[in-house]
Scaffold this motif. Structure first.
Motif, PDB file in Angstrom:
ATOM      1  N   SER A   1       0.981  -0.889  -0.532  1.00 34.82           N
ATOM      2  CA  SER A   1      -0.270  -0.103   0.076  1.00 34.82           C
ATOM      3  C   SER A   1       0.503   1.117  -0.072  1.00 34.82           C
TER       4      SER A   1
ATOM      5  N   ILE B   1       0.979  16.222  -1.931  1.00 36.32           N
ATOM      6  CA  ILE B   1       1.020  15.531  -1.020  1.00 36.32           C
ATOM      7  C   ILE B   1       1.769  15.225   0.554  1.00 36.32           C
TER       8      ILE B   1
ATOM      9  N   TYR C   1      -1.444  13.828   9.714  1.00 35.26           N
ATOM     10  CA  TYR C   1      -2.825  12.766   9.122  1.00 35.26           C
ATOM     11  C   TYR C   1      -2.785  11.858  10.039  1.00 35.26           C
ATOM     12  N   GLY C   2      -4.104  11.520   9.744  1.00 36.25           N
ATOM     13  CA  GLY C   2      -5.003  11.114  11.136  1.00 36.25           C
ATOM     14  C   GLY C   2      -4.220   9.162  10.950  1.00 36.25           C
ATOM     15  N   HIS C   3      -3.832   8.822  10.024  1.00 31.71           N
ATOM     16  CA  HIS C   3      -2.772   7.430   9.707  1.00 31.71           C
ATOM     17  C   HIS C   3      -2.087   7.872  10.407  1.00 31.71           C
ATOM     18  N   GLU C   4      -1.085   8.840  10.655  1.00 34.01           N
ATOM     19  CA  GLU C   4       0.210   8.761  11.666  1.00 34.01           C
ATOM     20  C   GLU C   4      -0.834   8.986  13.451  1.00 34.01           C
TER      21      GLU C   4
ATOM     22  N   MET D   1      -2.894   7.073  14.330  1.00 34.24           N
ATOM     23  CA  MET D   1      -3.353   5.640  14.986  1.00 34.24           C
ATOM     24  C   MET D   1      -1.883   4.821  14.903  1.00 34.24           C
ATOM     25  N   TRP D   2      -0.775   5.183  13.912  1.00 40.41           N
ATOM     26  CA  TRP D   2       0.426   3.970  13.304  1.00 40.41           C
ATOM     27  C   TRP D   2       1.472   4.937  14.108  1.00 40.41           C
TER      28      TRP D   2
ATOM     29  N   GLY E   1       2.358   8.591   6.447  1.00 35.19           N
ATOM     30  CA  GLY E   1       0.975   8.812   6.129  1.00 35.19           C
ATOM     31  C   GLY E   1       1.048   9.252   4.441  1.00 35.19           C
TER      32      GLY E   1
ATOM     33  N   HIS F   1       0.907   6.638   2.169  1.00 31.68           N
ATOM     34  CA  HIS F   1       0.274   5.490   1.777  1.00 31.68           C
ATOM     35  C   HIS F   1      -0.668   7.086   0.952  1.00 31.68           C
ATOM     36  N   LEU F   2      -0.778   8.253   0.470  1.00 31.53           N
ATOM     37  CA  LEU F   2      -2.097   8.506  -0.251  1.00 31.53           C
ATOM     38  C   LEU F   2      -1.184   8.989  -1.008  1.00 31.53           C
TER      39      LEU F   2
ATOM     40  N   THR G   1      -1.825   5.470  -3.630  1.00 33.93           N
ATOM     41  CA  THR G   1      -2.501   5.290  -3.756  1.00 33.93           C
ATOM     42  C   THR G   1      -3.283   6.452  -4.834  1.00 33.93           C
TER      43      THR G   1
ATOM     44  N   THR H   1      -6.335   1.260  -3.854  1.00 33.87           N
ATOM     45  CA  THR H   1      -6.491   0.348  -2.778  1.00 33.87           C
ATOM     46  C   THR H   1      -5.490   0.649  -1.853  1.00 33.87           C
TER      47      THR H   1
ATOM     48  N   GLU I   1      -7.717   1.434   7.562  1.00 31.92           N
ATOM     49  CA  GLU I   1      -7.703   1.997   8.994  1.00 31.92           C
ATOM     50  C   GLU I   1      -8.397   2.946   8.341  1.00 31.92           C
TER      51      GLU I   1
ATOM     52  N   GLY J   1      -7.658   6.122   9.940  1.00 26.53           N
ATOM     53  CA  GLY J   1      -7.039   7.147   9.909  1.00 26.53           C
ATOM     54  C   GLY J   1      -7.237   7.390   8.423  1.00 26.53           C
ATOM     55  N   LEU J   2      -6.602   6.344   7.642  1.00 26.34           N
ATOM     56  CA  LEU J   2      -6.265   6.684   5.827  1.00 26.34           C
ATOM     57  C   LEU J   2      -7.852   6.677   5.779  1.00 26.34           C
TER      58      LEU J   2
ATOM     59  N   LYS K   1     -10.054   8.315   6.874  1.00 25.20           N
ATOM     60  CA  LYS K   1     -10.416  10.421   6.768  1.00 25.20           C
ATOM     61  C   LYS K   1      -9.095  10.987   6.149  1.00 25.20           C
ATOM     62  N   ASP K   2      -7.990  10.561   6.008  1.00 29.40           N
ATOM     63  CA  ASP K   2      -7.007  11.296   5.611  1.00 29.40           C
ATOM     64  C   ASP K   2      -7.443  11.525   4.002  1.00 29.40           C
TER      65      ASP K   2
ATOM     66  N   ARG L   1      -8.958  18.953  -0.345  1.00 28.64           N
ATOM     67  CA  ARG L   1      -7.634  20.343  -0.397  1.00 28.64           C
ATOM     68  C   ARG L   1      -7.185  20.411  -1.453  1.00 28.64           C
TER      69      ARG L   1
ATOM     70  N   TRP M   1      -1.665  -5.432   4.000  1.00 22.92           N
ATOM     71  CA  TRP M   1      -2.053  -4.163   4.740  1.00 22.92           C
ATOM     72  C   TRP M   1      -2.857  -2.940   3.600  1.00 22.92           C
ATOM     73  N   GLN M   2      -3.085  -3.750   2.129  1.00 20.96           N
ATOM     74  CA  GLN M   2      -3.695  -3.444   1.060  1.00 20.96           C
ATOM     75  C   GLN M   2      -4.875  -3.712   0.759  1.00 20.96           C
TER      76      GLN M   2
END
Lengths: 138, 138, 138
Positions: free
Chosen positions: A45, A70, A76-79, A81-82, A87, A90-91, A94, C51, C55, C57-58, C60-61, C68, C114-115
């Motif tokens: 991911s 980015i 980031y919300g990911h941050e 959490m983890w 973060g 991942h974005l 994607t 993909t 989770e 966080g992402l 939402k991100d 943005r 995690w994907q």
């Protein structure tokens, strides 16, 4: 008909670009399939595949501009959490996407002359990567 | 089963949008294949394909917003290597991507009512373009 | 060989993320096809698939960062034509894209650990959605 191969390699971390074209070309030639579509998939991911003109300028521009759009950061919300600081990785992955397909004929990729297939490492540390190549056709 | 056709056309330069849907629909109907997936590929590193609602507003919004996100300019590494003023063209094309596939049944594309397939010219000058259409199915 | 299924669901509106992985996995297992590629297509011009690590966080991100980069607003050409307040929805969906394919073997998806495969609602109101899943292989 379908033939599958895997490309495995290690990356140096965030922004590392790799030209996958020679290995995809070889997978097509070795498949015994004359014409069809070859699908290329980045497992994971925090990595992506796509096409680009393979030259040092763009190999720098692409990760730089993804970082501008980015940016790395702890917001980031990911941050939250983890706490692994990736973060943006991942974005970015994607947004570019892990999946691309390229047509071929007479066992040759139908890319433009200045169009190559790249893998981009978006994660913040060196990774072992697998790209799955599926040659489909007749 | 697999059938391939090519769509060729010239573009007026940066930001030129073209609706590929009629030609892709015709390629599917002419293929003799009842159901499957049609793959659409933009040859070259400064053009892209995707789906959008085909109407004049969005045909203007898409290239404008890509120019806002990845603006024209002389600051790209690609420019320093090649001096052809199209660094942003390459990055915009890579971000949107050259490869898309659309399912079909009874020889008809399974697009939404307001969803069409477009080609976007990202380069800074008029170009001759080729889109490769591969109809796969049974 | 080819097998097709449809996933239908309703969304709560802009930014709603859905994990499609369980249904895609089930479609592959039920297809009777051992190895190949599964194609996933979001019908409509204001939704996307891709993909991501699934989770909170992402989840939402991703929509936050798309907002943005391509913010809601009344300044889009699409808005001036149609006045439905979803110009950004169309552009976000086009940027992410409606089409992705994932390889599989032994009836299992070859995703990273995690994907996962997501659907993103980009429109500004709740919608009924259809995702078309095409399992291809042998």
């Amino acid at each position: 008909m379908m033939q599958r191969t895997r490309i495995t390699f290690s990356t140096s971390g965030h922004g590392a670009m790799r030209d996958l074209t020679p290995e995809i070309r070889e997978a097509v030639r070795a498949s015994g399939i004359e014409a069809g579509v070859v699908h290329v998939f980045a497992v994971g991911s925090t990595a992506a595949v796509g096409t680009i003109e393979w030259e040092p300028g763009l190999a720098k521009d692409l990760p730089e501009n993804l970082d501008r759009l980015i940016p790395p950061g702890r917001h980031y919300g990911h941050e939250q959490m983890w706490h692994d600081g990736n973060g943006h990785s991942h974005l970015q992955a994607t947004l570019l996407g892990p999946s691309i397909a390229i047509p071929f004929e007479r066992r040759e990729l139908l890319l433009g002359q200045w169009q190559q297939v790249f893998h981009l490492e978006c994660d913040v540390r060196p990774r072992q990567r697998t790209v799955i190549v599926t040659v489909m056709g007749e």
